[in-house]
Scaffold this active site. Structure first.
Site, PDB file in Angstrom:
ATOM      1  N   ASN A 157     -31.333  -0.685 -27.794  1.00  0.00           N
ATOM      2  CA  ASN A 157     -30.123  -0.074 -27.270  1.00  0.00           C
ATOM      3  C   ASN A 157     -29.619   0.800 -28.418  1.00  0.00           C
ATOM      4  OD1 ASN A 157     -27.303   0.276 -26.897  1.00  0.00           O
ATOM      5  ND2 ASN A 157     -26.885  -1.887 -27.344  1.00  0.00           N
ATOM      6  N   LYS A 177     -26.851   2.236 -28.707  1.00  0.00           N
ATOM      7  CA  LYS A 177     -25.376   2.172 -28.826  1.00  0.00           C
ATOM      8  C   LYS A 177     -24.770   3.581 -28.755  1.00  0.00           C
ATOM      9  CE  LYS A 177     -25.868  -2.184 -31.177  1.00  0.00           C
ATOM     10  NZ  LYS A 177     -25.322  -3.210 -32.024  1.00  0.00           N
ATOM     11  N   HIS A 209     -23.176  -6.819 -22.979  1.00  0.00           N
ATOM     12  CA  HIS A 209     -23.472  -6.813 -24.420  1.00  0.00           C
ATOM     13  C   HIS A 209     -22.234  -7.285 -25.189  1.00  0.00           C
ATOM     14  CE1 HIS A 209     -24.016  -5.221 -28.497  1.00  0.00           C
ATOM     15  NE2 HIS A 209     -25.307  -5.398 -28.264  1.00  0.00           N
ATOM     16  N   GLU A 260     -20.669  -6.195 -27.644  1.00  0.00           N
ATOM     17  CA  GLU A 260     -19.632  -5.186 -27.933  1.00  0.00           C
ATOM     18  C   GLU A 260     -18.806  -4.864 -26.687  1.00  0.00           C
ATOM     19  OE1 GLU A 260     -22.424  -2.494 -29.715  1.00  0.00           O
ATOM     20  OE2 GLU A 260     -22.669  -3.931 -31.351  1.00  0.00           O
ATOM     21  N   GLU A 277     -28.005 -12.994 -27.619  1.00  0.00           N
ATOM     22  CA  GLU A 277     -27.583 -12.230 -28.783  1.00  0.00           C
ATOM     23  C   GLU A 277     -26.328 -12.864 -29.370  1.00  0.00           C
ATOM     24  OE1 GLU A 277     -29.296  -8.042 -28.691  1.00  0.00           O
ATOM     25  OE2 GLU A 277     -27.467  -7.948 -27.530  1.00  0.00           O
ATOM     26  N   GLY A 287     -25.452  -6.549 -35.744  1.00  0.00           N
ATOM     27  CA  GLY A 287     -24.861  -5.443 -36.509  1.00  0.00           C
ATOM     28  C   GLY A 287     -24.959  -5.604 -38.021  1.00  0.00           C
ATOM     29  N   SER A 329     -29.879  -8.562 -35.408  1.00  0.00           N
ATOM     30  CA  SER A 329     -30.510  -8.361 -36.715  1.00  0.00           C
ATOM     31  C   SER A 329     -32.003  -8.696 -36.737  1.00  0.00           C
ATOM     32  CB  SER A 329     -29.759  -9.135 -37.807  1.00  0.00           C
ATOM     33  OG  SER A 329     -28.461  -8.602 -37.974  1.00  0.00           O
TER      34      SER A 329
HETATM   35  P1  PGA Z   1     -28.819  -5.163 -34.390  1.00  0.00           P
HETATM   36  O1  PGA Z   1     -28.214  -4.948 -32.922  1.00  0.00           O
HETATM   37  O2  PGA Z   1     -30.308  -5.386 -34.228  1.00  0.00           O
HETATM   38  O3  PGA Z   1     -28.530  -3.870 -35.104  1.00  0.00           O
HETATM   39  O4  PGA Z   1     -28.150  -6.344 -34.988  1.00  0.00           O
HETATM   40  C1  PGA Z   1     -28.593  -5.781 -31.879  1.00  0.00           C
HETATM   41  C2  PGA Z   1     -27.848  -5.490 -30.621  1.00  0.00           C
HETATM   42  O5  PGA Z   1     -26.655  -5.139 -30.682  1.00  0.00           O
HETATM   43  O6  PGA Z   1     -28.417  -5.615 -29.543  1.00  0.00           O
END
Ligand code: PGA
Length: 264
Positions: A14, A16, A102, A104, A174, A180, A221
């Site tokens: 994704n 973002k 998600h 966020e 997640e 992040g 991550s």
């Molecule tokens: P990240 O993001 O791999 O940068 O931690 C994962 C996500 O938000 O799906």
């Protein structure tokens, strides 16, 4: 336990609110070129760009190589929902995955389980693959509530989704604390334990066979050092990657490592 050999792996990203039209196009062109030789029988590769980049993304990346999705979706085919994107609009530009819930969206933009549920049902109605994202916060983890949170998010998010809809369901675990720049990736053992809870909940809801068939992806991550260990776990069918996949060469290297690990 390790994963069944030769099992299909789901790898996606994704992007973002980062890549615009031009960056998405060059990213996808490079990703398709780098991964063009890999059989898609054992690999489901998907990219979820910004809405504005979807249409041109479809032109750059053949569907047989990369599936595309929307990062969010409204809960109706059409209607007075200013600012929302409907399933019909996603399908029209060649996207057939809807990423829903998600972290966020839930924790920064205020989406509730009830809103996510309406979207899941709507995605099913229009034949999209719903990629339902769930995960506990650091505080919930510290209080020993992770499994309860996951069960609640699943049961609330999937409320009313019948067996037909479950056939096109993917679930991404997640954990909020893992996502992040300041996130700490879950260990493979911790992730597998949560995936086991998710698997059991899905088999409770949909029966053994249908529950086992839902692809479960880990995200938070994921990086070149932990991807292989994670994919080897029994209940981890795929990886949903953010930062480590936004460079096509880096993503290609992870894809190849993961496929080699899943195969043997
Ligand atoms: P990240 O993001 O791999 O940068 O931690 C994962 C996500 O938000 O799906």
């Amino acid at each position: 336990m390790t994963q069944v050999k030769g099992k299909k792996v789901y790898l996606g990203t994704n992007t973002k609110m980062y890549k615009g039209v031009a960056d998405t196009a060059s990213y996808l062109e490079e990703l398709c070129r780098l991964t063009g030789d890999l059989s898609r029988e054992a690999l489901e590769l998907f990219v979820i760009p910004s809405f504005t980049a979807l249409e041109s993304a479809r032109r750059c990346a053949p569907r047989e190589l990369v599936r595309l999705g929307g990062q969010n979706m409204g809960w109706a085919g059409e209607g007075p929902y200013t600012g929302e994107i409907s399933p019909k609009m996603l399908l029209e530009v060649g996207a057939d995955i809807a990423e829903l819930g998600h972290s966020e969206r839930r924790h920064v933009l205020g989406e509730t389980d009830e809103m996510v549920n309406r979207k899941v049902l709507c995605a099913a109605e229009y034949g999209l693959t719903a990629l339902l994202c769930i995960g506990e916060t650091a505080e919930e983890k510290a209080r020993g509530l992770a499994d309860e949170v996951l069960r609640t998010q699943l049961k609330a998010g999937l409320y009313g989704l019948g067996a037909g809809g479950a056939e096109r369901l993917w679930v991404a675990y997640e954990p909020v604390w893992a996502i992040g720049e300041h996130g700490v990736p879950a260990t493979k053992e911790y992730a597998e334990a949560r995936h086991d809870t998710i698997r059991r909940t899905l088999t409770e809801l949909y029966g053994e066979q249908a529950g086992q068939a839902v692809p479960l992806l880990y995200g938070g991550s994921v990086n070149p050092d932990n991807a292989v260990g994670l994919i080897r776990m029994e209940n981890i069918d795929g990886l949903f990657i953010g930062r480590s996949a936004w460079d096509a060469r880096k993503f290609n290297a992870i894809i190849r490592d993961v496929l080699a690990a899943a195969d043997g």
